[in-house]
Scaffold this active site. Structure first.
Site, PDB file in Angstrom:
ATOM      1  N   ASP A 155     103.920 -49.964  52.390  1.00 17.49           N
ATOM      2  CA  ASP A 155     103.859 -51.076  53.345  1.00 17.49           C
ATOM      3  C   ASP A 155     103.260 -52.300  52.658  1.00 17.49           C
ATOM      4  O   ASP A 155     102.261 -52.180  51.944  1.00 17.49           O
ATOM      5  CB  ASP A 155     102.982 -50.629  54.525  1.00 17.49           C
ATOM      6  CG  ASP A 155     102.927 -51.634  55.657  1.00 17.49           C
ATOM      7  OD1 ASP A 155     101.868 -51.715  56.328  1.00 17.49           O
ATOM      8  OD2 ASP A 155     103.934 -52.344  55.859  1.00 17.49           O
ATOM      9  N   HIS A 177     106.864 -55.987  62.662  1.00 14.41           N
ATOM     10  CA  HIS A 177     105.496 -55.711  62.208  1.00 14.41           C
ATOM     11  C   HIS A 177     104.535 -56.063  63.329  1.00 14.41           C
ATOM     12  O   HIS A 177     104.922 -56.711  64.295  1.00 14.41           O
ATOM     13  CB  HIS A 177     105.192 -56.535  60.955  1.00 14.41           C
ATOM     14  CG  HIS A 177     105.738 -55.942  59.696  1.00 14.41           C
ATOM     15  ND1 HIS A 177     104.934 -55.460  58.698  1.00 14.41           N
ATOM     16  CD2 HIS A 177     107.002 -55.723  59.294  1.00 14.41           C
ATOM     17  CE1 HIS A 177     105.678 -54.984  57.725  1.00 14.41           C
ATOM     18  NE2 HIS A 177     106.938 -55.130  58.052  1.00 14.41           N
ATOM     19  N   ASP A 232      99.606 -49.747  63.126  1.00 12.95           N
ATOM     20  CA  ASP A 232      98.409 -49.399  62.352  1.00 12.95           C
ATOM     21  C   ASP A 232      97.172 -49.496  63.234  1.00 12.95           C
ATOM     22  O   ASP A 232      96.528 -48.494  63.549  1.00 12.95           O
ATOM     23  CB  ASP A 232      98.300 -50.330  61.135  1.00 12.95           C
ATOM     24  CG  ASP A 232      97.147 -49.978  60.221  1.00 12.95           C
ATOM     25  OD1 ASP A 232      96.918 -50.696  59.238  1.00 12.95           O
ATOM     26  OD2 ASP A 232      96.459 -48.967  60.501  1.00 12.95           O
TER      27      ASP A 232
HETATM   28  O1  G3H Z   1     102.487 -53.235  58.393  1.00  6.86           O
HETATM   29  C1  G3H Z   1     101.748 -52.788  59.276  1.00  6.86           C
HETATM   30  C2  G3H Z   1     101.822 -53.336  60.600  1.00  6.86           C
HETATM   31  O2  G3H Z   1     102.513 -54.460  60.675  1.00  6.86           O
HETATM   32  C3  G3H Z   1     100.788 -52.951  61.554  1.00  6.86           C
HETATM   33  O3  G3H Z   1     100.447 -53.895  62.490  1.00  6.86           O
HETATM   34  O4  G3H Z   1      98.069 -53.237  62.855  1.00  6.86           O
HETATM   35  O5  G3H Z   1      99.219 -54.805  64.364  1.00  6.86           O
HETATM   36  O6  G3H Z   1      99.841 -52.392  64.365  1.00  6.86           O
HETATM   37  P1  G3H Z   1      99.325 -53.561  63.592  1.00  6.86           P
HETATM   38 ZN    ZN Z   2     102.815 -55.417  58.640  1.00  5.42          ZN
END
Ligand code: G3H
Ligand code: ZN
Length: 297
Positions: free
Chosen positions: A81, A209, A233
């Protein structure tokens, strides 16, 4: 069943659903992601960011993921990622990732925007190397994750996205449609019209994302319009934190009661982490159902 993420996302394209891509930073987060997928019978992506470097060596975490992947009975891809440079992506590719993201929209500092041409150049270089070994590449165009809300000049421009895919050969594309990383101050505004315009002319699966905190209805509409991968995440971290806080509080109570009876304090890290792992499983499973991936394995 470790496969290139493209295979999983194209099935989502056929079936009109999205697949969750969940960030792992240690054994318990990885275990929670696999357990939720097995229970929900959902294909999924487990992803590691380059910021994991320094907390753990990527091969250590990858070894845990590899062991879990050997046992799981649903399709998955292991994804890098937000890779910020060609060198970093190559380092993770060598580990055996089946999918990588080159986030060419920003320089290696993760803050300074790259020009459109610089983004094309670094992305094309990664595609050439990754495709040589059958690995899927995610690219990014537009500026997401910086300022909350659908600021017109940060949104992905459909024609630019189409040209970007043609000139780089990326397999999947992260688009800026109003999301940002982390928790939102208010309710995010997702630019669904812009997403529809992009999906109309861009022939590859699209990625959202910043999935944490986006209202369920806005996510469902985005999936209807063509989002095939949703990154999550912060939601996992919140579930972990809340459960740990609850356990620490309960343990302090137990300690006070034990000492009041002339006993001694007992410490067991598993008593803290096991409920936290369960809480993460529930948070992840809920997203797998929301995206429509549950039962699709
Ligand atoms: O690449 C990871 C994500 O875009 C996670 O985003 O922490 O807002 O769920 P978030
Ligand atoms: Zn991201």
């Amino acid at each position: 069943m470790l496969v290139p993420s493209k295979d999983i996302l194209l099935k989502g394209e056929e079936g009109g659903y999205a697949v969750g891509a969940f960030n792992a930073v240690n054994m318990e987060t990885a275990q929670a992601i696999f357990a939720a997928a097995e229970r929900e019978r959902a294909p999924f992506l487990i992803q590691i960011t380059q910021t994991t470097l320094g907390y753990t060596e990527p091969d250590e975490l990858f070894a845990v993921i590899r062991a879990l992947a050997d046992r799981v009975t649903v399709p998955l891809a292991v994804h890098l990622d937000h890779g910020r440079s060609f060198e970093i992506v190559m380092r993770f590719l060598r580990l055996g990732m089946t999918s990588v993201m080159i986030d060419g929209s920003l320089q290696e500092d993760g803050k300074t925007p790259r020009t459109y041409e610089e983004n094309i150049e670094v992305t094309r270089k990664v595609v050439e190397a990754a495709h040589a070994i059958g690995v899927t590449v995610e690219g990014e165009i537009g500026r997401l994750g910086i300022i909350e809300g659908a600021h017109e000049d940060h949104l992905t421009v459909p024609e630019e996205a189409k040209r970007f895919v043609e000139e780089t050969g990326v397999d999947i594309l992260a688009v800026a449609i109003g999301t940002t990383h982390g928790l939102y101050k208010g309710t995010p505004t997702i630019a669904h019209d812009r997403l529809a315009a992009i999906a109309k002319i861009v022939p590859v699966p699209l990625v959202m994302h910043g999935g944490t905190g986006v209202p369920d209805e806005a996510v469902r509409k985005a999936v209807e319009l063509g989002i095939r991968k949703v990154n999550i995440d912060t939601q996992i971290r919140v579930a972990f934190y809340d459960a740990i806080a609850e356990q620490v509080h309960a343990t302090e109570k137990e300690h006070t009661e034990a000492e009041a009876k002339g006993g001694v304090r007992k410490y067991d890290i598993r008593k803290l982490l096991s409920p936290a792992r369960d809480a993460m499983i529930e948070a992840i499973a809920e997203k797998m159902r929301l995206f429509g991936a549950a039962g699709k394995a």
